[in-house]
Design an enzyme around this catalytic site. Structure first.
Site, PDB file in Angstrom:
ATOM      1  N   LYS A 219      -6.751   8.792  10.772  1.00 41.66           N
ATOM      2  CA  LYS A 219      -7.907   8.630   9.798  1.00 41.66           C
ATOM      3  C   LYS A 219      -9.248   9.509  10.254  1.00 41.66           C
ATOM      4  O   LYS A 219      -9.581   9.028  11.198  1.00 41.66           O
ATOM      5  CB  LYS A 219      -8.117   7.384   9.187  1.00 41.66           C
ATOM      6  CG  LYS A 219      -7.031   6.580   8.417  1.00 41.66           C
ATOM      7  CD  LYS A 219      -7.415   5.160   8.059  1.00 41.66           C
ATOM      8  CE  LYS A 219      -6.286   4.370   7.388  1.00 41.66           C
ATOM      9  NZ  LYS A 219      -5.958   4.919   6.128  1.00 41.66           N
TER      10      LYS A 219
ATOM     11  N   ARG B  35       3.476   0.573   3.248  1.00 43.92           N
ATOM     12  CA  ARG B  35       5.006   0.549   2.429  1.00 43.92           C
ATOM     13  C   ARG B  35       6.052   0.377   3.241  1.00 43.92           C
ATOM     14  O   ARG B  35       7.103  -0.266   2.831  1.00 43.92           O
ATOM     15  CB  ARG B  35       5.013   1.883   1.670  1.00 43.92           C
ATOM     16  CG  ARG B  35       5.233   3.009   2.348  1.00 43.92           C
ATOM     17  CD  ARG B  35       4.841   4.354   1.417  1.00 43.92           C
ATOM     18  NE  ARG B  35       3.376   4.390   1.138  1.00 43.92           N
ATOM     19  CZ  ARG B  35       2.903   5.349   0.129  1.00 43.92           C
ATOM     20  NH1 ARG B  35       3.642   6.062  -0.236  1.00 43.92           N
ATOM     21  NH2 ARG B  35       1.534   5.325   0.113  1.00 43.92           N
TER      22      ARG B  35
END
Length: 496
Positions: free
Chosen positions: A269, A345
């Protein structure tokens, strides 16, 4: 904070502050109710001088207006024809914040008539408490704010006092979720999250399991463990079970994403991705554990509840998963990782498979899953993906009853094309467009046939940088109250 209902003569009420919710065009009529407890003519003069019109969100404080009152707080609730129970929540939050520092009893006098008194009393009581929450745990010299301690909701039936008793466990669950989300990642590790869950289980004498890495390996949880392998901290797979006394008519599971810190992995990130805020990537697990705290007190009748969290970090080291790796989930599905920053996920995949093996009637997962959901719905509305209309209605009823906003989103089957892999059964991310939908479609791959399932993306709603409605700046605890209402829908006193 002690909250009570008061239905006796207003002239007999004793308190130091009264907060009055007013509607546009009805100010003088509504203020006439105060004639017996204040200098009414002086009150009207002050209102005219302040040019108060009762527009939604408008607030003025008037000092010492006679008799026992020290202060009157006037709050605008907007147009009478548009008045909603959310306006009562907003007004109660304003009143509570305006009362910080006050020592005496506070009275709340709102226009209750259009609303179910149970709904109104619960909404306002929750807003009064939750809006002034302050987390001081990490200050070296904390200065506690002087919150109001005694509040009377004036004009509501005292026979509804039982509903007020439910407010404390619900708010305690929300406050726990806020504390978990706000805690820095060096404090709230996967092990610390598991410890908090076990503390709840022991308090209520529930069964629980905490699976370590080796136990997860035996379960074949390759997707979850792939995410955790770049961290020096052990993953902790959490499973708590609440079982009611008597007959069980419904079995449900709540699954929360539990990334206690998300660096993004090798897809690190950077820039606007706010890596410094990725402590809140466990917001889904906080909602589930906060709901567990409340459900332990409220004891849903006839409903068995499973609370499941796959807790870990997503970090970078020589053992971390690579972009391009192919891994295997516990149901045998192979997954090509084309983005290590789509890790939530992967952890949810194995958690959902685990939940399905319990054969519940329905599963709801909550996750700070996609920035795409934030772009679509902003910071006040969570996305809801669900095939079952029945489950959708249950969750929408549960959320609307507490003021948490959900918006049903499409599970567009054709978008699954974007998840096709040349080498594996599926990729973990699709194209940029429709990203929140393809994320939900990915999760759907791990739900067994015949089990109702819903996915709630709380990426935008779990944190606020400024005071917003009943949420002070910081972690919101979004999702706790919806989950509690959903689990407790058979309880006689829980608002439907």
């Amino acid at each position: 904070m002690q909250i009570s209902l008061y239905q006796k003569n207003l002239a007999d009420w004793t308190g130091s502050i009264i907060a009055v919710g007013l509607l546009e065009g009805q100010i003088q009529e509504q203020l006439s109710l105060l004639e017996e407890i204040c200098d009414y003519d002086s009150l009207l003069t002050h209102v005219e001088e302040k040019d108060f019109s009762a527009k939604a969100g408008e607030l003025i404080k008037l000092e010492i207006l006679g008799k026992s009152l020290e202060k009157i707080i006037l709050i605008g609730l907007g147009k009478p024809e548009a008045l909603s129970i959310d306006d009562l929540r907003e007004g109660a939050a304003l009143a509570s914040r305006a009362s910080i520092g006050s020592k005496g009893k506070i009275g709340i006098l709102f226009p209750w008539e259009p609303f179910n008194p149970i709904s109104a009393s619960k909404a306002v009581a929750e807003a009064m408490r939750l809006s002034i929450f302050k987390d001081l745990r990490f200050q070296s010299e904390p200065k506690p704010q002087n919150n109001p301690q005694s509040i009377d909701l004036i004009g509501l039936p005292e026979s509804n006092h039982n509903i007020i008793k439910e407010v404390d466990p619900i708010c305690s669950g929300v406050e726990l979720a806020r504390e978990l989300v706000a805690a820095p990642p060096n404090e709230l590790t996967p092990a610390a999250l598991a410890e908090k869950a076990v503390e709840i289980a022991k308090k209520f004498k529930w069964n629980y399991k905490i699976l370590n890495r080796k136990e997860c390996e035996k379960e074949g949880m390759g997707a979850y463990l792939a995410v955790s392998q770049g961290s020096d901290l052990e993953p902790q797979f959490i499973h708590l079970t609440y079982k009611p006394n008597g007959q069980i008519k419904r079995r449900i599971a709540m699954v929360g994403k539990g990334l206690t810190f998300d660096s993004g992995g090798y897809n690190l990130k950077v820039g606007a991705s706010q890596i410094e805020m990725m402590k809140y990537d466990m917001g889904g697990s906080a909602a589930v554990i906060g709901a567990a705290r409340a459900i332990g007190e409220l004891a849903p009748v006839d409903t068995e509840v499973h609370f499941i969290v796959a807790a870990c970090e997503n970090m970078v080291n020589g053992s971390a998963v690579h972009p391009g790796d192919i891994i295997k989930a516990s149901n045998g599905t192979t997954i090509e990782i084309n983005n290590t920053d789509a890790e939530g996920r992967l952890t949810l995949a194995d958690a959902l498979i685990y939940a399905c093996k319990l054969e519940p009637d329905a599963i709801v997962d909550l996750a700070t899953l996609t920035g795409a959901c934030v772009i679509a719905l902003g910071e006040e509305i969570a996305g809801l993906w669900v095939e079952s209309d029945e489950l959708a209605n249950e969750l929408k009823d549960a959320s609307s009853a507490c003021g948490e906003k959900l918006w049903r989103m499409p599970l567009q089957a054709s978008y699954k094309e974007g998840l096709k892999s040349m080498l594996a059964d599926i990729k973990n991310t699709g194209p940029r467009s429709g990203g929140s939908i393809t994320a939900a479609l990915f999760l759907k791959e791990f739900i067994s046939n015949g089990i109702k399932w819903a996915h709630i993306d709380i990426a935008g709603t779990c944190w606020t940088d400024k005071d917003r409605g009943i949420d002070p700046a910081g972690a919101t605890g979004f999702g706790v109250r919806t989950l509690v209402n959903w689990a407790c829908k058979s309880n006689p006193d829980i608002e439907k």
